[in-house]
Design an enzyme around this catalytic site. Sequence first.
Site, PDB file in Angstrom:
ATOM      1  N   GLU A  44      29.452  30.590  36.821  1.00  0.00           N
ATOM      2  CA  GLU A  44      30.490  30.560  35.792  1.00  0.00           C
ATOM      3  C   GLU A  44      31.082  31.956  35.670  1.00  0.00           C
ATOM      4  OE1 GLU A  44      29.345  29.444  31.767  1.00  0.00           O
ATOM      5  OE2 GLU A  44      31.442  29.053  31.320  1.00  0.00           O
ATOM      6  N   GLU A 373      29.276  20.570  28.024  1.00  0.00           N
ATOM      7  CA  GLU A 373      28.411  20.347  26.862  1.00  0.00           C
ATOM      8  C   GLU A 373      29.239  19.633  25.810  1.00  0.00           C
ATOM      9  OE1 GLU A 373      26.885  24.190  25.780  1.00  0.00           O
ATOM     10  OE2 GLU A 373      25.237  24.019  27.196  1.00  0.00           O
TER      11      GLU A 373
HETATM   12  O1  AHR Z   1      25.626  29.755  30.573  1.00  0.00           O
HETATM   13  C1  AHR Z   1      26.367  30.139  29.474  1.00  0.00           C
HETATM   14  C2  AHR Z   1      26.869  28.974  28.647  1.00  0.00           C
HETATM   15  O2  AHR Z   1      25.813  28.274  28.100  1.00  0.00           O
HETATM   16  C3  AHR Z   1      27.619  27.921  29.396  1.00  0.00           C
HETATM   17  O3  AHR Z   1      28.934  28.259  29.545  1.00  0.00           O
HETATM   18  C4  AHR Z   1      27.483  26.716  28.545  1.00  0.00           C
HETATM   19  O4  AHR Z   1      27.500  25.528  29.259  1.00  0.00           O
HETATM   20  C5  AHR Z   1      26.211  26.945  27.788  1.00  0.00           C
HETATM   21  O5  AHR Z   1      26.394  26.828  26.441  1.00  0.00           O
END
Ligand code: AHR
Length: 653
Positions: A44, A373
């Site tokens: 990410e 999420e």
């Molecule tokens: O890994 C960091 C964050 O944690 C991600 O973006 C999210 O999916 C989770 O809340």
Amino acid sequence: MKNSVTIGLLSLAMSAGAAVNTLSVDIDKPGAEISPTMYGLFFEDINFAADGGLYGELVKNRSFEFPQNFMGWKILGNVELKDDGPFERNPHYVHLSYPGHAGRLTGLENEGFFGIGVRAGEEYRFSVWARTTDSDSAKITVQLVDKSSPRTNPLLASSTITIKGTEWKKYTVKLSPDQTLDKATLRILLAKPENSVDLEHISLFPVDTWNGHENGLRRDLAQKLADIKPGILRFPGGCIVEGADLPTRYQWKNTVGEVENRPLNENRWNYCHNNRYYPDYFQSYGLGFYEYFLLAEEIGAEALPILNAGMVCQYQNRPDDQLPLDSIRPFIQDALDLIEFANGDTTTTWGSLRAQMGHPASFGMKYLGIGNEQWTEIYPRNLEMFISEIRAKYPDIKIVGSSGPKSEGKEFDYLWPEMTRLGVDLVDEHFYRPEEWFLKQGARYDSYDRKGPKVFAGEYACHIKDRKENHFRPAILEAALMTGYERNADVVRMTSYAPLFAHVDGWQWRPDLIWYDNLRSMPTSSYHVQKLFGNYRGDNVLSLTMNEKPVTGADGQNGLFASAVADSNSERVIVKVANTSYDPQDITINLRGEKHKFDSCKIISLTSGDPLAENTLDEPDKIAPESSLHQFNGDNFDATLPGNSFHVFIFSR
Ligand code: AHR
């Protein structure tokens, strides 16, 4: 015959009366297949993981599209911003002209991402789109300079480009700095003040990127990913998928095609929980979906893109503040088009774009996640529509749904049955949980329905209370949890630690797997755990008991968590043991069965006498696995494991 070995920092002989933990492995009865996707990566763009991290671009705001168009730039002399450039989705560019009088200079300086890291003797490819505006040709000087301290000669590298004609063209030149510096500055000057030029998409990459791609990745960071031997690469997030709001959600179609024309997007992590604010954190999308697919292919991982489920981020907006069902069709079309982009033949619209970008062959995408999420009934409502359309057109694509942001509780208990009802192939579970939670997870998957959707433990890390750092102790707890994944490989088919990357000068979240500055990178203890599981995955689970009871890490098992696998290619048996107690533990590994007789045992151990020890960029190998080779002539292998340690035993012939 008995073998006895003491591992790591402690030198303890097995004492009479000490508890012996006998781990019995049935080597003749291979159980569930361990999926090749079992140990993967979660990428990410958080903590400057893409721009300023894995993506090799060294220039910040290269197209002058940040809302403050000169952010990252310092202006010298006469520089004007214009907005009718050659790239319609990035229309801004700069016009450089006479500075006012002969003694002055016109030009620009770029600060990079926390500086620009350059190494002596290496080559850096500078490129720019340019045209002259008042003559047939004009010259610009391109320099790498050290502005950090007063020096007689701050010039690290310099070159000149002649710009010819009034048509926009791309110009490149290689710079070779004569010194190494982690925070250099890029300077571009009008070589003759009386000339004038227009400049757009000003870029600087190391020539030595991962696999030499021009729009490439930082080699040391990509190599660290490959070294894990990951089975999947999940991208692009994470909350990035939803963005801060609907307009800033991740839209994969904006991330493909020529890099110059990929529109900038705000990064959802430009502010954070730690009261730090990064107003200069944007996504250039230079590292986009094509590059993610290519990376996955080149590190031998299956690609697992995650797409927006037609929902606004529920953390940043009222959970019910969502689009009506009849507005989500474009989101579903994005999913269908993505499959065509990855797998479609070159006669299709999106397959043909992939081919133009350099990859006519299909990427062979097999998995697609919808939603990150989410919770509330809007998520299953939307997901049902996605599933029905995706399955109708692409029945072989495996769909990953979500169980929400929590490891258990109301939302989790609501979503799991919903995922089963909808028939997703895998359910994404997230656990950012404390030590006590990890110690209770030994039996987590033992009771899961073997016939329902499989598990993708898609984001997890041990967060020790009030101490969210990458020290040694959490890594041991993660190893303990992972032995549970492995013992339940019939249910758990994919896993990935999160987040993956963090820049030491610009992070929003920790712990993370790999840290770096502009020149160096370092593996954490957690990285070593991931790598050991990835490199010693095996292909079938072997039944394992401790003192004839199932291994669950429960009371009476002295804080030991373990798993055993067969690696049929190399005819090896691999036993992994995490000792989460702070006391040394004597173990006997008892290999039961006739099929193979082994004559050696290699032990790879991750130990530290200090639970708070951690690697740093100055001491990147303070904590690192150590190997030893032992003879083994029988069925039992004895070892004393130091408190708080992790070990991989590899039995070979
Ligand atoms: O890994 C960091 C964050 O944690 C991600 O973006 C999210 O999916 C989770 O809340």
